[in-house]
Design a protein around this motif. Sequence first.
Motif, PDB file in Angstrom:
ATOM      1  N   ASP A  77       0.820  -1.200   0.000  1.00 35.69           N
ATOM      2  CA  ASP A  77       0.000   0.000   0.000  1.00 35.69           C
ATOM      3  C   ASP A  77       0.863   1.263   0.000  1.00 35.69           C
ATOM      4  N   GLN A  78       0.390   2.286  -0.705  1.00 36.79           N
ATOM      5  CA  GLN A  78       1.016   3.605  -0.695  1.00 36.79           C
ATOM      6  C   GLN A  78       0.040   4.567  -0.037  1.00 36.79           C
ATOM      7  N   MET A  98       3.624  -1.141   4.182  1.00 30.88           N
ATOM      8  CA  MET A  98       3.097   0.003   3.438  1.00 30.88           C
ATOM      9  C   MET A  98       4.192   1.041   3.264  1.00 30.88           C
ATOM     10  N   SER A 153       1.998  -7.088   7.462  1.00 32.39           N
ATOM     11  CA  SER A 153       1.613  -6.202   6.367  1.00 32.39           C
ATOM     12  C   SER A 153       2.606  -5.049   6.274  1.00 32.39           C
TER      13      SER A 153
END
Length: 398
Positions: free
Chosen positions: A2-3, A159, A157
Amino acid sequence: MDQIDVFISGGGVAGLSAAAAFGSAGFSVVIADPAPPITEAASQGADLRTTAFLQPSRELLDRAGVWARLLPHAAPLQVMRIVDAGGPVSEPRVTRDFDASDISDAPFGWNFSNWLLRSHLVSRLSELHNVDFRPGTGFRSMLTREAEALVTLTDESRMRARLVIGADGRNSPVRQAAGIGAKTTRYGQKAIVFAVTHPQPHDNISTEVHRAGGPFTLVPLPDQDGKPCSAVVWMDTGPECLRRMALPDTDFEAEATERSAGVNGPLKLSGRRMVWPIISQLAERMQAERTALLAEAAHVVPPIGAQGLNMSLADLTCLLDLAEHHPDRLGDARMLADYHRRRHPEVALRVRGVDALNRASMAGTPILRDLRAKGVAGLYGIAPLRRTLMQMGLGARG
């Protein structure tokens, strides 16, 4: 991977407020905390402390989209009363009122229960589609670069974030990951936090009673079952606080009433007691590459004068203003240098000021108590100085 624009570590009141504020401003946000927020007073582990939001914090909470829903639950703080009961017996000998009407048409602030704040902030986050709240997941590590930070969470996760905000407490994992040190001062004190009902109305007066060991502070809450109600923070030496925590309710109530100098009449517990350690702490700096610290990750003060969370929201206001003014520079070196330059000297001054007030409140010998009483009376008697102190307490710079 994710960004996102902003990653926030910490789901306390400060972290949730930051997520609501940045989310309301249109930034994409992920907020994580290993402990899911407790939003019911009766739940095990609920934070029964209260927070007084002073006037400058109201605008920030409005920008975050939560002020309107909080206001119906507010107890206004119109008067800050200082009582010195440091004589031979625990009775008021010097009483001075600092009235908000001397400097403003509004009260000094508004008091709320912390669990209630969490509840409304979590509700606000659920309305913001650009905010991803991940309770039960914590910050694990980060690797910062000039253009971004690579963040890894405890669920593995990952990011990419333009800005990492550490709002994760006095032992902040983000502060440690950024290599920022902190100076800690320990007082040998703890605070017992509880709520009481009492026969005499509080009249929206927050009262600090000084004797020895630390202040005994009664902060107005809305009435409970038709009875006046206040939140109490009782600071004293660690051993005394632990002894009192073990007392039966009736014995504890008797000691609390005596320590309060009877200002609101006999006190009756309206919930369970909690105990918290008292320290001061100041981070060496409030920024690193792609990283900003706020709230207790950056500074901790004893609960005197409603400074703690209001300092935290001043951090957040500064950071949000910088981000909104130049969104293209979010998290870059210049923005974060500006943040540190604007906030760290102010924060350091307030940490020192609250430290001095706490040490004065701890005075145990009769001579030091007498000096404290004369100081309170003298400061109050100089009207321009009294107004300046009130304005500085709200966050204005002297």
